[in-house]
Design a protein around this motif. Structure first.
Motif, PDB file in Angstrom:
ATOM      1  N   GLY A  53      -0.388  -3.559  -2.599  1.00 16.87           N
ATOM      2  CA  GLY A  53      -0.611  -2.715  -1.429  1.00 16.87           C
ATOM      3  C   GLY A  53      -0.148  -1.289  -1.628  1.00 16.87           C
ATOM      4  O   GLY A  53       0.541  -0.729  -0.791  1.00 16.87           O
ATOM      5  N   MET A  54      -0.534  -0.662  -2.722  1.00 14.27           N
ATOM      6  CA  MET A  54      -0.036   0.671  -3.078  1.00 14.27           C
ATOM      7  C   MET A  54      -0.878   1.803  -2.498  1.00 14.27           C
ATOM      8  O   MET A  54      -0.602   2.969  -2.768  1.00 14.27           O
ATOM      9  CB  MET A  54      -0.004   0.826  -4.608  1.00 14.27           C
ATOM     10  N   GLU A  55      -1.890   1.476  -1.717  1.00 10.56           N
ATOM     11  CA  GLU A  55      -2.866   2.474  -1.287  1.00 10.56           C
ATOM     12  C   GLU A  55      -2.221   3.721  -0.682  1.00 10.56           C
ATOM     13  O   GLU A  55      -2.504   4.842  -1.067  1.00 10.56           O
ATOM     14  CB  GLU A  55      -3.815   1.836  -0.265  1.00 10.56           C
ATOM     15  N   GLY A  56      -1.339   3.513   0.268  1.00 10.78           N
ATOM     16  CA  GLY A  56      -0.771   4.660   0.972  1.00 10.78           C
ATOM     17  C   GLY A  56       0.199   5.470   0.153  1.00 10.78           C
ATOM     18  O   GLY A  56       0.457   6.639   0.462  1.00 10.78           O
ATOM     19  N   LYS A  57       0.764   4.902  -0.892  1.00 10.38           N
ATOM     20  CA  LYS A  57       1.817   5.580  -1.642  1.00 10.38           C
ATOM     21  C   LYS A  57       1.263   6.610  -2.620  1.00 10.38           C
ATOM     22  O   LYS A  57       1.957   7.529  -3.018  1.00 10.38           O
ATOM     23  CB  LYS A  57       2.662   4.549  -2.412  1.00 10.38           C
ATOM     24  N   LEU A  58       0.003   6.437  -3.011  1.00  9.39           N
ATOM     25  CA  LEU A  58      -0.640   7.397  -3.904  1.00  9.39           C
ATOM     26  C   LEU A  58      -1.496   8.396  -3.141  1.00  9.39           C
ATOM     27  O   LEU A  58      -1.949   9.385  -3.705  1.00  9.39           O
ATOM     28  CB  LEU A  58      -1.511   6.656  -4.919  1.00  9.39           C
ATOM     29  N   SER A  63      -8.762   0.788   3.730  1.00 11.92           N
ATOM     30  CA  SER A  63      -7.916  -0.317   3.256  1.00 11.92           C
ATOM     31  C   SER A  63      -6.475  -0.147   3.696  1.00 11.92           C
ATOM     32  O   SER A  63      -5.792  -1.120   4.001  1.00 11.92           O
ATOM     33  CB  SER A  63      -7.999  -0.431   1.725  1.00 11.92           C
ATOM     34  N   HIS A  64      -6.012   1.099   3.765  1.00  9.36           N
ATOM     35  CA  HIS A  64      -4.625   1.337   4.186  1.00  9.36           C
ATOM     36  C   HIS A  64      -4.431   1.023   5.667  1.00  9.36           C
ATOM     37  O   HIS A  64      -3.333   0.619   6.087  1.00  9.36           O
ATOM     38  CB  HIS A  64      -4.240   2.787   3.897  1.00  9.36           C
ATOM     39  N   THR A  65      -5.483   1.176   6.476  1.00  9.86           N
ATOM     40  CA  THR A  65      -5.338   0.876   7.903  1.00  9.86           C
ATOM     41  C   THR A  65      -5.034  -0.599   8.148  1.00  9.86           C
ATOM     42  O   THR A  65      -4.498  -0.959   9.203  1.00  9.86           O
ATOM     43  CB  THR A  65      -6.605   1.247   8.693  1.00  9.86           C
ATOM     44  N   LEU A  66      -5.349  -1.451   7.180  1.00  9.00           N
ATOM     45  CA  LEU A  66      -5.061  -2.875   7.357  1.00  9.00           C
ATOM     46  C   LEU A  66      -3.569  -3.142   7.407  1.00  9.00           C
ATOM     47  O   LEU A  66      -3.124  -4.093   8.060  1.00  9.00           O
ATOM     48  CB  LEU A  66      -5.699  -3.685   6.216  1.00  9.00           C
ATOM     49  N   SER A  67      -2.784  -2.304   6.727  1.00  6.04           N
ATOM     50  CA  SER A  67      -1.325  -2.500   6.745  1.00  6.04           C
ATOM     51  C   SER A  67      -0.625  -1.518   7.665  1.00  6.04           C
ATOM     52  O   SER A  67       0.579  -1.623   7.881  1.00  6.04           O
ATOM     53  CB  SER A  67      -0.753  -2.375   5.324  1.00  6.04           C
ATOM     54  N   SER A  68      -1.360  -0.551   8.216  1.00  7.03           N
ATOM     55  CA  SER A  68      -0.781   0.417   9.161  1.00  7.03           C
ATOM     56  C   SER A  68      -1.739   0.614  10.321  1.00  7.03           C
ATOM     57  O   SER A  68      -2.211   1.709  10.596  1.00  7.03           O
ATOM     58  CB  SER A  68      -0.507   1.757   8.462  1.00  7.03           C
ATOM     59  N   VAL A 105      -1.601  -8.710   8.358  1.00  3.94           N
ATOM     60  CA  VAL A 105      -3.035  -8.888   8.605  1.00  3.94           C
ATOM     61  C   VAL A 105      -3.826  -8.601   7.334  1.00  3.94           C
ATOM     62  O   VAL A 105      -4.634  -9.415   6.883  1.00  3.94           O
ATOM     63  CB  VAL A 105      -3.503  -7.985   9.757  1.00  3.94           C
ATOM     64  N   GLY A 106      -3.581  -7.433   6.742  1.00  7.20           N
ATOM     65  CA  GLY A 106      -4.304  -7.072   5.521  1.00  7.20           C
ATOM     66  C   GLY A 106      -3.996  -8.000   4.364  1.00  7.20           C
ATOM     67  O   GLY A 106      -4.886  -8.411   3.615  1.00  7.20           O
ATOM     68  N   GLN A 107      -2.703  -8.339   4.188  1.00  6.45           N
ATOM     69  CA  GLN A 107      -2.333  -9.244   3.100  1.00  6.45           C
ATOM     70  C   GLN A 107      -2.889 -10.644   3.350  1.00  6.45           C
ATOM     71  O   GLN A 107      -3.248 -11.354   2.409  1.00  6.45           O
ATOM     72  CB  GLN A 107      -0.813  -9.292   2.980  1.00  6.45           C
ATOM     73  N   GLY A 108      -2.969 -11.031   4.618  1.00  8.80           N
ATOM     74  CA  GLY A 108      -3.556 -12.330   4.922  1.00  8.80           C
ATOM     75  C   GLY A 108      -5.026 -12.395   4.552  1.00  8.80           C
ATOM     76  O   GLY A 108      -5.527 -13.437   4.103  1.00  8.80           O
ATOM     77  N   MET A 109      -5.729 -11.287   4.707  1.00  8.85           N
ATOM     78  CA  MET A 109      -7.151 -11.258   4.365  1.00  8.85           C
ATOM     79  C   MET A 109      -7.371 -11.499   2.879  1.00  8.85           C
ATOM     80  O   MET A 109      -8.457 -11.925   2.469  1.00  8.85           O
ATOM     81  CB  MET A 109      -7.749  -9.915   4.781  1.00  8.85           C
TER      82      MET A 109
END
Length: 804
Positions: A154-159, A332-337, A662-666
């Motif tokens: 789940g590194m999307e937001g960090k880069l 994709s980042h919205t799934l975790s935020s 939610v995102g990780q569950g998907m």
């Protein structure tokens, strides 16, 4: 509502300002990106720290500014309130890829004008090969590429953006003014021995600090001139006087020390909005607002400079301004935020450095102001301790009953000793604050990312363990083969394989985090943010180079409850009772419990195995044992700042996984607890939906069996009750006593509440136009229900409604 009347109402203009802000359509805003590109293009020969400083200078000197008709505070982030600026130095990839789909999202919708689409596409070619994301991805070693390709960490937001998760030293900024920071950098630069190779980078850093300090002064002076011009044209005497005061204040703030409560509030807002313009990092928080602001408040009250009602209106104005800050995330980042959160945390309450109750009149006023605005910002945290003021605690419960998910409670009795154990000085530990969701740090002394970059999805990794090291979702090999579940003859075999798997995956996560941290350090040093954190100027280093006094980070572990329930099902039903063979369970998981026989197995897993959240030692201790492997392993690894100045430089655990469940569950196939593939995982360390049958006290007891003193990154617990349940005074008293027991005797770390009924949430899904103001607690933050995707809404609706 009785408790609404208890806190009064917004003034008419703040009510109108609130409504206007809520009605703003959020747009992707190209202006900052164009100005940043202009600066970077013109300074390609400069070192990165100077490129960053000069870019911020160009933005602050040339960006659109305005002063809303009803505001008492100056400062804006974008060309219009609630617009989201673009930060091309981090990435342009998802911006360009999603330009035509932002407004078609199921949640977190943004709009883009035709003109801004053209401007963004025009500058995009310049950034090819120049962004943090591209460099960070290029630098990652081959051995972790599979985890980036499969999205496991789940590194999307960090880069894609800056990552704040800190509070600057507001008290020092207010006391000394920005001019002292400029002077300190000037004097340190002059004192350098330029024959010393270490002075080379320090020289550039000090130059950069001086540039950004001057740029902030220019930015504030632009508002001083604008306010003066508006005052000259203003016919209403009261508004004219307000604009004249605003002009005089912006001429001084934040360059000079604050001399009044109004000046202090304006300085805090300037710092907040400019730091958001600099790096787009979320979770930029205010620290212990009621402590460092209190001297300015009492001095003005005592002198008659301000009334309590005027101070209250000023605070509500500040909170509405916080709502104007926006951030665009990739799909994709919205799934975790989910819900476009900014996590701008304000902490109140707690203790003084000598252990006395720190609640003061401003603590009550902050509560009242947040109750009046009833918004998603600020993210309000109350520090609980055994000696908390009873009246203040009662008021906290009354605010909670308003039903917008605030305040959250963090427990001094756990967090302070935990910090001291990690090496934090006691006086600093007593001064901790929340700096995002439930994460905690010492404000003004802690470097970036007290919370980790990567998620470790425990249930998905359990499936990897059971499948001989191969990920079920992607079919890719993640770890070595430590045996396949169908060949195992005991639970201990599975646990031994888990121990090896999670340790190997923890190592990979650290490798990934460190590579991205180094890329961020080299490419996007945040100059102003570093200057405002101790002791970056004294050390001549940015935060990511080791300039901060403390440096601790946590990983993020997702699906704690699913892990517990899965292990309990395997141990009890397979290896102890023999009701299922390993092959039967494995085949049912691969089938996602679809065939009739596998549906019966699913019912057995759901109904006949012990469940976490019911104070059952059997299941609770299984997850503690599994968690210990991670906690032990992560403690072995250092951050990139270790040995470079800060105290710490080490890692610990944390369950503040925002809406990543939610995102990780998907991305997770069916699990041994009976959960179907792609369904959300349990949130934070909260129990899975509707399996916690023994009431809230049993939940508290299960949670506190976790080694909370080692999970310093946050032990996030969400609970839900109906408004009807808390409408009776005796139930409110029960809740207070239960919370006291949770914190005082059980040593719980954190808890927060959704006070909303299932019927209300279902009606809001069906008739969103009738629930525009409905706010829910998603994870460690609140969001407007209507902006969430249906998947996230369903997750919140499905949570257990507790009774007392």
């Amino acid at each position: 509502m009785e408790n609404a009347r208890l806190f009064g109402e917004l003034t008419s203009r703040m009510r109108e300002f609130r409504d206007e802000t809520l009605n703003e359509k959020p747009f992707v805003d190209a202006e900052r990106a164009v100005l940043a590109t202009e600066s970077y293009r013109g300074h390609q020969d400069q070192p990165p720290v100077m490129q960053r400083a000069l870019a911020l200078k160009n933005i602050l000197e040339n960006m659109t500014i305005y002063i809303e008709d009803k505001t008492l505070l100056a400062g804006n982030q974008a060309t219009k309130n609630c617009n989201a600026p673009v930060f091309p130095e981090y990435t342009m990839g998802f911006i360009i890829d999603e330009l035509d789909t932002f407004e078609k999202r199921g949640g977190d919708v943004f709009y883009v004008t035709v003109e801004d689409k053209a401007r963004l596409r025009e500058i995009a070619p310049f950034w090819n090969g120049r962004t943090l994301r591209e460099h960070g991805m290029a630098e990652l070693p081959d051995e972790v590429s599979v985890f980036m390709e499969t999205g496991l960490f789940g590194m999307e937001g960090k880069l894609n953006a800056g990552d704040a998760h800190l509070a600057i030293n507001h008290a020092r900024l207010l006391r000394e003014g920005l001019k002292n920071y400029w002077q300190r950098a000037h004097d340190a630069k002059a004192a350098l021995d330029l024959t010393d190779p270490d002075s080379i980078d320090k020289y550039q850093f000090y130059k950069a600090v001086m540039i950004v300090c001057e740029a902030v002064r220019t930015y504030a002076n632009r508002y001083a001139r604008l306010a003066s011009e508006l005052a000259d044209r203003e016919s209403d005497p009261q508004r004219k006087a307000e604009l004249e005061r605003m002009s005089a204040t912006c001429r001084r703030m934040p360059w000079e020390p604050a001399n009044s409560f109004y000046e202090a509030v304006q300085t805090c807002w300037f710092a907040q909005v400019i730091l958001q313009i600099e790096s787009n990092g979320h979770s930029l928080s205010f620290g212990r607002f009621d402590q460092y602001m209190y001297p300015y408040y009492t001095a003005d009250i005592d002198s008659g400079e301000i009334t309590r009602d005027q101070a209250l209106e000023l605070l509500t104005n500040l909170w509405i301004k916080l709502l104007t800050v926006q951030k665009i995330r990739s799909q994709s980042h919205t799934l975790s935020s989910a819900g476009s959160p900014m996590y701008q945390n304000v902490t109140i309450g707690g203790q003084t450095t000598d252990g006395r109750d720190a609640v003061n009149e401003l603590s009550h006023l902050v509560l009242e102001s947040v109750a009046q605005t009833r918004l998603t910002q600020p993210n309000l945290t109350v520090r609980y301790h055994k000696g908390i003021d009873k009246k203040f605690f009662d008021e906290c419960i009354e605010v909670m009953k308003l039903g917008f998910g605030m305040p959250a409670f963090n427990n001094d009795e756990v967090i302070i000793p935990s910090f001291v154990k990690w090496g934090v000085a006691p006086e600093d530990a007593y001064n901790y604050s929340a700096i995002g969701c439930v994460e905690t740090a010492v404000p003004g002394k802690w470097g970036y990312r007290c919370t980790g970059m990567s998620y470790l999805n425990f249930p998905r990794l359990l499936l990897v363990t059971m499948n001989g090291g191969v990920d079920l979702t992607s079919g890719r090999r993640f770890t070595k083969d430590y045996g396949h579940f169908v060949d195992m003859t005991s639970y201990d075999e599975l646990l031994a394989a888990w121990d090896k798997t999670i340790r190997e995956m923890t190592r990979y996560s650290v490798i990934t985090e460190n590579f991205i941290d180094k890329a961020s350090e080299r490419m996007v040093p945040d100059v102003l943010c570093s200057a405002l954190v101790d002791d970056c100027i004294d050390r001549g280093k940015t935060i990511k180079e080791g300039g901060a006094h403390y440096d601790f980070i946590s990983g993020l572990q997702v699906g704690i409850a699913n892990m517990a329930d899965s292990l309990a099902a395997i141990k009890r039903l397979v290896f102890e009772e023999g009701r299922l063979t390993p092959q039967q369970l494995w085949d049912a998981i691969l089938d996602d419990f679809q065939a009739p026989d596998n549906q019966r197995i699913q019912k057995t897993l759901v109904n006949d195995a012990p469940k976490y959240g019911n104070d059952n030692d059997y299941v609770d201790q299984l997850v503690v044992q599994a968690f210990d492997s991670y906690i032990d392993e992560v403690a072995k690894y250092r951050t990139t700042r270790y040995g470079r100045g800060p105290i710490g430089g080490i890692r610990y655990a944390g369950t503040s996984s925002i809406s990543a469940n939610v995102g990780q569950g998907m991305g997770t196939m069916a699990t041994p607890d009976g959960r179907n593939a792609t369904e959300p995982l349990a949130e934070g360390c909260s129990p899975a939906h509707n399996v916690d049958k023994q009431g809230p006290t049993a939940v508290f007891k299960s949670i506190t069996k976790l080694p909370t003193e080692k999970i310093t990154g946050g032990v996030l617990l969400n609970q839900k009750m109906t408004p009807t349940m808390l409408s009776r005074p005796e139930n409110q008293q029960k809740l207070e006593l239960m919370l006291q027991t949770f914190f005082n005797r059980l040593h719980g770390y954190h808890v927060q509440y959704n006070i909303v009924s299932r019927d209300t949430l279902l009606d809001a899904q069906e008739h969103p136009e009738a629930h525009k103001d409905l706010i829910v607690r998603v994870a460690g933050y609140s969001a407007f229900f209507n902006v969430l995707s249906k998947k996230t809404q369903d997750d919140i609706i499905g949570r257990t409604e507790q009774t007392l």
